[in-house]
Design an enzyme around this catalytic site. Structure first.
Site, PDB file in Angstrom:
ATOM      1  CG  HIS A  19      58.489 -29.745  17.856  1.00 20.55           C
ATOM      2  ND1 HIS A  19      57.978 -28.639  18.513  1.00 20.55           N
ATOM      3  CD2 HIS A  19      58.573 -29.390  16.545  1.00 20.55           C
ATOM      4  CE1 HIS A  19      57.783 -27.665  17.634  1.00 20.55           C
ATOM      5  NE2 HIS A  19      58.120 -28.098  16.442  1.00 20.55           N
ATOM      6  CG  HIS A  42      53.691 -24.020   6.383  1.00 18.49           C
ATOM      7  ND1 HIS A  42      53.875 -25.089   5.520  1.00 18.49           N
ATOM      8  CD2 HIS A  42      52.734 -23.244   5.820  1.00 18.49           C
ATOM      9  CE1 HIS A  42      53.056 -24.964   4.493  1.00 18.49           C
ATOM     10  NE2 HIS A  42      52.354 -23.858   4.644  1.00 18.49           N
ATOM     11  CB  SER A 100      60.032 -27.068  13.243  1.00 19.80           C
ATOM     12  OG  SER A 100      58.785 -27.554  13.703  1.00 19.80           O
ATOM     13  CD  GLU A 118      55.866 -18.028   8.757  1.00 22.46           C
ATOM     14  OE1 GLU A 118      54.818 -17.369   8.615  1.00 22.46           O
ATOM     15  OE2 GLU A 118      55.893 -19.266   8.980  1.00 22.46           O
ATOM     16  CG  ASP A 143      53.061 -21.030  -0.926  1.00 23.38           C
ATOM     17  OD1 ASP A 143      53.311 -22.252  -0.819  1.00 23.38           O
ATOM     18  OD2 ASP A 143      51.921 -20.557  -0.772  1.00 23.38           O
ATOM     19  N   GLY A 144      55.842 -21.931   1.154  1.00 22.54           N
ATOM     20  CA  GLY A 144      56.551 -23.174   1.413  1.00 22.54           C
ATOM     21  C   GLY A 144      56.071 -24.343   0.593  1.00 22.54           C
ATOM     22  CG  ASP A 164      54.513 -27.227  10.937  1.00 28.01           C
ATOM     23  OD1 ASP A 164      55.075 -26.687   9.967  1.00 28.01           O
ATOM     24  OD2 ASP A 164      54.788 -26.928  12.111  1.00 28.01           O
TER      25      ASP A 164
END
Length: 281
Positions: A19, A42, A100, A118, A143-144, A164
């Site tokens: 971050h 994510h 995030s 997510e 799905d990211g 991530d």
């Protein structure tokens, strides 16, 4: 993986590194008036209680954001990151940690776009509730990794992509490489941040070199922070790294000040260390 819950790890040393870098990148993007799009592949729940049973089980935040919360000697970039956490805790007590998406929400301007992905149903529900109402924000329970096909190239012609994944198995490592490859093919000018854990897996050890090869025709930056030893069986999160493709030109100098500080303050053994590498165009 759908079993993973970031609430157990929120605010730990890995979040501090991730971050801090994310804050630096968004601040740099804000220097130009033209809007941009942030894609968080994510996203998690968006924010986390540090007083709940997940965070309290191991208290990982105490060795991360907890070590920075009351310090008066923070480097400017770290101070900026900690300030975002303070905004998330308006009563002055460290009780909540912004993920995030929340940090992005705090730093993005009204003209900027936020795309959040997510899959975990509970985290997605919390995320959707927390982020509801922000103009320019889309929240998807898909799905990211696959999301980049729809999100790149962005209409803004400027973009930051944050990846991530949990890396609980080994499948996320090749999927991250494949997603980055596709992202660069679709939008070569984007800024891509990939966080990864420093664990005793071959895939983790090999990942930085694979990323260097992937980004061999453009600029990149690799920052790694090692703060603890693995346990007696060789397990545990020794540290983490962030690999940035097309980083801001200012980021290397910022991290050259920040990483030694974090290694000293967050280090849990005498061998705590950092690595900072880059390839500039």
């Amino acid at each position: 993986m759908l079993a993973y819950r970031h609430g157990f790890h929120a605010g730990n040393h890995a979040d501090v590194l991730k971050h801090t870098v994310f804050t630096a990148v968004l601040r740099h993007m804000n220097l130009k008036p033209k809007p941009y799009r942030v894609v968080d592949t994510h996203a998690g729940a968006g924010g986390y209680s540090l007083e709940g049973r997940y965070a309290q089980k191991k208290g990982e935040y105490e060795e991360g954001i907890g070590r920075l919360w009351s310090r008066k000697d923070l480097p400017p970039l770290v101070a900026d990151y900690v300030e975002q956490v303070r905004v998330f805790n308006p009563d002055g007590k460290l009780a909540q940690y912004p993920g995030s998406p929340a940090i992005a929400q705090l730093l993005l301007r009204p003209v900027d776009q936020l795309r959040l992905y997510e899959l975990h149903p509970t985290d997605h529900r919390i995320l959707a509730s927390a982020m509801a109402g922000r103009r320019g924000t889309e929240i998807h329970d898909s799905d990211g990794f696959d999301a980049l096909r729809a999100q790149l190239p962005p209409s803004t012609r400027r973009a930051v992509v944050l990846m991530d994944p949990s890396y609980e198995g080994t499948g996320d490592y090749p999927r991250a490489i494949a997603a980055l490859r596709e992202g660069l093919a679709r939008f070569a000018d984007g800024t891509y941040l990939l966080w990864y854990p420093q664990v005793t897996k071959l895939e983790s050890a090999q990942l930085p070199k694979r990323l260097e090869a992937l980004a061999s025709q453009t600029s990149w930056l690799h920052a790694r922070l090692t703060v603890q030893r693995p346990d007696a069986q060789g397990f545990g999160l020794a540290g983490s790294g962030v690999f940035v493709i097309n980083p801001p030109y200012t980021l290397h100098a910022q991290l050259l000040e920040v990483l030694p500080y974090l290694a000293d303050v967050l280090g849990q053994f005498d061998g705590a260390n950092y690595l900072l590498e880059q390839r500039a165009d």
